[in-house]
Design a protein around this motif. Structure first.
Motif, PDB file in Angstrom:
ATOM      1  N   ALA A   1      19.048 -53.114 -24.661  1.00 15.66           N
ATOM      2  CA  ALA A   1      19.758 -52.996 -25.928  1.00 15.66           C
ATOM      3  C   ALA A   1      20.747 -51.838 -25.871  1.00 15.66           C
ATOM      4  CB  ALA A   1      18.762 -52.796 -27.065  1.00 15.66           C
ATOM      5  N   TYR A   2      20.317 -50.720 -25.302  1.00 15.39           N
ATOM      6  CA  TYR A   2      21.208 -49.574 -25.116  1.00 15.39           C
ATOM      7  C   TYR A   2      22.383 -49.931 -24.216  1.00 15.39           C
ATOM      8  CZ  TYR A   2      22.418 -46.192 -21.439  1.00 15.39           C
ATOM      9  OH  TYR A   2      23.060 -45.504 -20.446  1.00 15.39           O
ATOM     10  N   ARG A   3      22.095 -50.565 -23.089  1.00 14.80           N
ATOM     11  CA  ARG A   3      23.148 -50.945 -22.142  1.00 14.80           C
ATOM     12  C   ARG A   3      24.206 -51.819 -22.797  1.00 14.80           C
ATOM     13  NH1 ARG A   3      21.106 -55.385 -18.327  1.00 14.80           N
ATOM     14  NH2 ARG A   3      21.403 -56.481 -20.304  1.00 14.80           N
ATOM     15  N   ASP A   4      23.749 -52.834 -23.507  1.00 16.07           N
ATOM     16  CA  ASP A   4      24.695 -53.774 -24.108  1.00 16.07           C
ATOM     17  C   ASP A   4      25.527 -53.114 -25.201  1.00 16.07           C
ATOM     18  OD1 ASP A   4      23.619 -55.616 -22.374  1.00 16.07           O
ATOM     19  OD2 ASP A   4      22.355 -56.595 -23.881  1.00 16.07           O
TER      20      ASP A   4
ATOM     21  N   ARG B   1      36.315 -41.298 -25.214  1.00 17.58           N
ATOM     22  CA  ARG B   1      35.479 -40.143 -24.878  1.00 17.58           C
ATOM     23  C   ARG B   1      34.173 -40.566 -24.211  1.00 17.58           C
ATOM     24  NH1 ARG B   1      34.145 -36.330 -29.596  1.00 17.58           N
ATOM     25  NH2 ARG B   1      33.581 -34.970 -27.836  1.00 17.58           N
ATOM     26  N   LEU B   2      33.754 -41.816 -24.397  1.00 20.06           N
ATOM     27  CA  LEU B   2      32.474 -42.266 -23.856  1.00 20.06           C
ATOM     28  C   LEU B   2      32.576 -42.540 -22.364  1.00 20.06           C
ATOM     29  CD1 LEU B   2      31.292 -44.750 -26.643  1.00 20.06           C
ATOM     30  CD2 LEU B   2      30.822 -42.304 -26.422  1.00 20.06           C
ATOM     31  N   VAL B   3      31.575 -42.043 -21.617  1.00 18.88           N
ATOM     32  CA  VAL B   3      31.490 -42.222 -20.172  1.00 18.88           C
ATOM     33  C   VAL B   3      30.058 -42.609 -19.831  1.00 18.88           C
ATOM     34  CG1 VAL B   3      31.771 -41.128 -17.911  1.00 18.88           C
ATOM     35  CG2 VAL B   3      33.257 -40.463 -19.794  1.00 18.88           C
ATOM     36  N   CYS B   4      29.874 -43.517 -18.905  1.00 19.79           N
ATOM     37  CA  CYS B   4      28.543 -43.899 -18.439  1.00 19.79           C
ATOM     38  C   CYS B   4      28.355 -43.412 -17.016  1.00 19.79           C
ATOM     39  CB  CYS B   4      28.374 -45.415 -18.506  1.00 19.79           C
ATOM     40  SG  CYS B   4      26.736 -45.975 -17.949  1.00 19.79           S
ATOM     41  N   LEU B   5      27.351 -42.567 -16.807  1.00 19.61           N
ATOM     42  CA  LEU B   5      27.017 -42.045 -15.481  1.00 19.61           C
ATOM     43  C   LEU B   5      25.673 -42.623 -15.069  1.00 19.61           C
ATOM     44  CD1 LEU B   5      28.004 -38.273 -15.908  1.00 19.61           C
ATOM     45  CD2 LEU B   5      29.419 -40.178 -15.142  1.00 19.61           C
ATOM     46  N   ASP B   6      25.649 -43.337 -13.958  1.00 16.58           N
ATOM     47  CA  ASP B   6      24.448 -44.042 -13.517  1.00 16.58           C
ATOM     48  C   ASP B   6      23.905 -43.401 -12.247  1.00 16.58           C
ATOM     49  OD1 ASP B   6      22.471 -45.929 -13.571  1.00 16.58           O
ATOM     50  OD2 ASP B   6      23.734 -47.612 -12.995  1.00 16.58           O
ATOM     51  N   SER B   7      22.617 -43.635 -11.995  1.00 13.89           N
ATOM     52  CA  SER B   7      21.958 -43.107 -10.789  1.00 13.89           C
ATOM     53  C   SER B   7      21.432 -44.258  -9.932  1.00 13.89           C
ATOM     54  CB  SER B   7      20.825 -42.153 -11.174  1.00 13.89           C
ATOM     55  OG  SER B   7      19.904 -42.798 -12.032  1.00 13.89           O
ATOM     56  N   ASP B   8      22.255 -45.273  -9.786  1.00 18.56           N
ATOM     57  CA  ASP B   8      21.936 -46.417  -8.933  1.00 18.56           C
ATOM     58  C   ASP B   8      20.675 -47.134  -9.390  1.00 18.56           C
ATOM     59  OD1 ASP B   8      22.785 -48.050  -6.884  1.00 18.56           O
ATOM     60  OD2 ASP B   8      21.590 -47.039  -5.362  1.00 18.56           O
ATOM     61  N   THR B   9      20.526 -47.276 -10.709  1.00 21.27           N
ATOM     62  CA  THR B   9      19.329 -47.921 -11.243  1.00 21.27           C
ATOM     63  C   THR B   9      19.425 -49.442 -11.239  1.00 21.27           C
ATOM     64  OG1 THR B   9      20.206 -47.848 -13.499  1.00 21.27           O
ATOM     65  CG2 THR B   9      18.887 -45.956 -12.762  1.00 21.27           C
ATOM     66  N   GLY B  10      20.624 -49.977 -11.187  1.00 16.61           N
ATOM     67  CA  GLY B  10      20.813 -51.418 -11.237  1.00 16.61           C
ATOM     68  C   GLY B  10      20.927 -51.970 -12.640  1.00 16.61           C
TER      69      GLY B  10
ATOM     70  N   VAL C   1      27.673 -55.763 -15.559  1.00 16.97           N
ATOM     71  CA  VAL C   1      28.087 -55.519 -16.941  1.00 16.97           C
ATOM     72  C   VAL C   1      29.612 -55.430 -17.014  1.00 16.97           C
ATOM     73  CG1 VAL C   1      28.040 -53.843 -18.839  1.00 16.97           C
ATOM     74  CG2 VAL C   1      25.949 -54.401 -17.602  1.00 16.97           C
ATOM     75  N   ASP C   2      30.197 -56.083 -17.998  1.00 14.80           N
ATOM     76  CA  ASP C   2      31.641 -56.080 -18.194  1.00 14.80           C
ATOM     77  C   ASP C   2      32.018 -54.972 -19.171  1.00 14.80           C
ATOM     78  OD1 ASP C   2      34.313 -56.573 -18.488  1.00 14.80           O
ATOM     79  OD2 ASP C   2      34.085 -58.538 -19.436  1.00 14.80           O
ATOM     80  N   PHE C   3      32.599 -53.889 -18.650  1.00 13.61           N
ATOM     81  CA  PHE C   3      33.044 -52.787 -19.495  1.00 13.61           C
ATOM     82  C   PHE C   3      34.477 -52.981 -19.983  1.00 13.61           C
ATOM     83  CE2 PHE C   3      29.570 -50.664 -17.204  1.00 13.61           C
ATOM     84  CZ  PHE C   3      28.934 -49.993 -18.236  1.00 13.61           C
TER      85      PHE C   3
ATOM     86  N   THR D   1      36.178 -49.933 -17.620  1.00 18.79           N
ATOM     87  CA  THR D   1      35.508 -50.043 -16.318  1.00 18.79           C
ATOM     88  C   THR D   1      35.606 -48.760 -15.502  1.00 18.79           C
ATOM     89  OG1 THR D   1      35.894 -52.422 -16.251  1.00 18.79           O
ATOM     90  CG2 THR D   1      35.477 -51.335 -14.151  1.00 18.79           C
ATOM     91  N   ASP D   2      36.750 -48.071 -15.575  1.00 23.05           N
ATOM     92  CA  ASP D   2      36.916 -46.859 -14.781  1.00 23.05           C
ATOM     93  C   ASP D   2      36.118 -45.684 -15.323  1.00 23.05           C
ATOM     94  OD1 ASP D   2      38.425 -46.546 -17.059  1.00 23.05           O
ATOM     95  OD2 ASP D   2      40.132 -45.624 -16.045  1.00 23.05           O
ATOM     96  N   ARG D   3      35.457 -45.853 -16.482  1.00 26.42           N
ATOM     97  CA  ARG D   3      34.608 -44.794 -17.030  1.00 26.42           C
ATOM     98  C   ARG D   3      33.123 -45.063 -16.794  1.00 26.42           C
ATOM     99  NH1 ARG D   3      35.531 -45.070 -22.406  1.00 26.42           N
ATOM    100  NH2 ARG D   3      37.413 -46.358 -22.405  1.00 26.42           N
ATOM    101  N   TYR D   4      32.825 -46.043 -15.946  1.00 29.93           N
ATOM    102  CA  TYR D   4      31.469 -46.229 -15.435  1.00 29.93           C
ATOM    103  C   TYR D   4      31.439 -45.668 -14.017  1.00 29.93           C
ATOM    104  CZ  TYR D   4      27.466 -48.253 -13.096  1.00 29.93           C
ATOM    105  OH  TYR D   4      26.324 -48.402 -12.344  1.00 29.93           O
ATOM    106  N   LEU D   5      30.585 -44.681 -13.784  1.00 25.63           N
ATOM    107  CA  LEU D   5      30.497 -44.022 -12.487  1.00 25.63           C
ATOM    108  C   LEU D   5      29.061 -44.047 -11.994  1.00 25.63           C
ATOM    109  CD1 LEU D   5      32.669 -40.871 -13.297  1.00 25.63           C
ATOM    110  CD2 LEU D   5      33.421 -42.959 -12.151  1.00 25.63           C
ATOM    111  N   ASN D   6      28.839 -44.612 -10.814  1.00 23.86           N
ATOM    112  CA  ASN D   6      27.515 -44.617 -10.198  1.00 23.86           C
ATOM    113  C   ASN D   6      27.475 -43.493  -9.178  1.00 23.86           C
ATOM    114  OD1 ASN D   6      25.087 -45.109  -8.956  1.00 23.86           O
ATOM    115  ND2 ASN D   6      25.426 -47.297  -8.661  1.00 23.86           N
ATOM    116  N   LEU D   7      26.719 -42.447  -9.483  1.00 20.23           N
ATOM    117  CA  LEU D   7      26.658 -41.273  -8.621  1.00 20.23           C
ATOM    118  C   LEU D   7      25.528 -41.346  -7.603  1.00 20.23           C
ATOM    119  CD1 LEU D   7      28.322 -40.343 -11.155  1.00 20.23           C
ATOM    120  CD2 LEU D   7      27.610 -38.034 -10.588  1.00 20.23           C
ATOM    121  N   GLY D   8      24.776 -42.448  -7.595  1.00 22.81           N
ATOM    122  CA  GLY D   8      23.695 -42.596  -6.645  1.00 22.81           C
ATOM    123  C   GLY D   8      22.445 -41.855  -7.081  1.00 22.81           C
ATOM    124  N   ILE D   9      21.455 -41.885  -6.184  1.00 23.44           N
ATOM    125  CA  ILE D   9      20.151 -41.286  -6.511  1.00 23.44           C
ATOM    126  C   ILE D   9      20.229 -39.782  -6.256  1.00 23.44           C
ATOM    127  CG2 ILE D   9      17.668 -41.369  -6.065  1.00 23.44           C
ATOM    128  CD1 ILE D   9      18.089 -44.234  -5.052  1.00 23.44           C
ATOM    129  N   ALA D  10      20.813 -39.093  -7.219  1.00 18.39           N
ATOM    130  CA  ALA D  10      21.026 -37.644  -7.117  1.00 18.39           C
ATOM    131  C   ALA D  10      20.994 -37.083  -8.533  1.00 18.39           C
ATOM    132  CB  ALA D  10      22.351 -37.354  -6.433  1.00 18.39           C
TER     133      ALA D  10
END
Length: 327
Positions: A26-29, A40-49, A54-56, A60-69
């Motif tokens: 629900a949060y993701r959608d 101003r909204l940015v999504c930072l992910d840790s490679d959770t899948g 997901v279609d942003f 789209t350029d404000r979704y960043l997957n930084l990996g497991i870190a």
């Protein structure tokens, strides 16, 4: 001794209601819907899948997957928040509240930055991955940090509403979510208000204080059983751990015979400790029984329901505690 409901004639089978979506989905959608309209909204992910496919749209350029870190994730979020962004940080609760807690403390909370830490797989909901991924300490860790709002939605609708309500909060927010779909709260539940306890039932004998989807459901089920035995209980959904609704708790605790707290967390440091701390300041504090995980790791792999039962977080445990108060 465990209370049992009186026998009754079985009702005709009914079609069960469609299950709610998981709070994390629900949060993701919702975030995917909000991002294109708010730069101003940015999504930072840790490679959770969670955000795979997901279609942003224009965001789209404000979704960043930084990996497991995870520590790096919090540091990057703090820097972006300092630059005027509102980062939504997506990671597992076990890592947000332990591996990355120093970065949360020094980079985010100390600077009172508007980072939204979206912690999934909380409690025992990642039980299939074993004890390394259980998260039974996050409420204890996060509620101690100044400036940090700590929220535990009880269903998918609550996480959506909390995201909207916390858009007005200038500082950091920690959201605690599970992995699986859970039942929705009753339609009769009063509206959610961040910072105020949600009273789901009113009673005269006992006070059941719960946080999280499964504990709240157990509290409501136990209250139904108690009612059939002539024992009435007030049920509070403590969806906001910080700032804690001290006036709401104190008002609900007046004149009752005992307080039972229910949480998917270690008994120490979480809702039970917070409730006992709050009530200890009253002249004649009621006795508090805390239902949660005892001072040990939950061993083995298994689904969430199996591990909750293994840990003693059950309706029978609530009823047994209630019976002790009513003897």
């Amino acid at each position: 001794m465990t209370l049992t409901a009186p026998e009754h004639t079985a009702a005709a089978p009914q079609t069960p209601p469609a299950p709610e979506v998981p709070a994390r989905e629900a949060y993701r959608d919702l975030l995917a819907q909000l991002m294109p309209g708010n730069e101003r909204l940015v999504c930072l992910d840790s490679d959770t899948g969670l955000f795979n496919g997901v279609d942003f749209a224009t965001a789209t350029d404000r979704y960043l997957n930084l990996g497991i870190a995870e520590q790096n994730l919090m540091g990057v979020a703090a820097a972006m928040a300092r630059d005027g962004r509102i980062p939504f940080v997506n990671t597992m609760a076990a890592f947000a509240s332990s591996r990355a807690v120093e970065a949360v403390k020094l980079d985010i909370a100390l600077n009172n930055l508007p980072v939204r830490i979206m912690a999934t797989h909380a409690g025992l909901s990642a039980g299939h991955l074993g004890s390394t991924h259980h998260c039974l300490e996050d409420l204890a860790a996060m509620r101690l940090l100044p400036n940090l709002t700590v929220l535990v939605p009880a269903d998918a609708a609550q996480v959506r509403e909390m995201i909207h309500q916390t858009s007005r909060i200038a500082g950091p927010v920690y959201f605690r979510m599970g992995r699986h779909a859970t039942p929705a709260l009753p339609e009769t539940a009063p509206p959610l208000s961040v910072g105020r306890a949600q009273k789901l039932r009113t009673g005269q004998d006992l006070l059941l204080v719960a946080t999280g989807p499964h504990p709240v459901a157990l509290a409501l089920e136990a209250a139904d059983d108690l009612d059939r035995h002539g024992i009435t209980a007030t049920v509070l959904n403590m969806h906001t751990i910080k700032p804690f609704d001290t006036p709401g708790l104190l008002a609900a605790a007046q004149g009752i015979r005992g307080v039972i707290t229910i949480e998917e967390h270690w008994r120490s440091g979480g809702l039970g400790s917070l409730t006992a701390e709050t009530l200890s300041g009253t002249i004649h504090p009621p006795q508090v029984t805390r239902i949660g995980v005892a001072d040990h790791f939950v061993s083995g792999n298994g689904n969430q329901q199996h591990l909750l039962e293994q840990a003693g977080i059950t309706k029978d445990a609530v009823l047994s505690a209630a019976w002790q108060f009513m003897r």
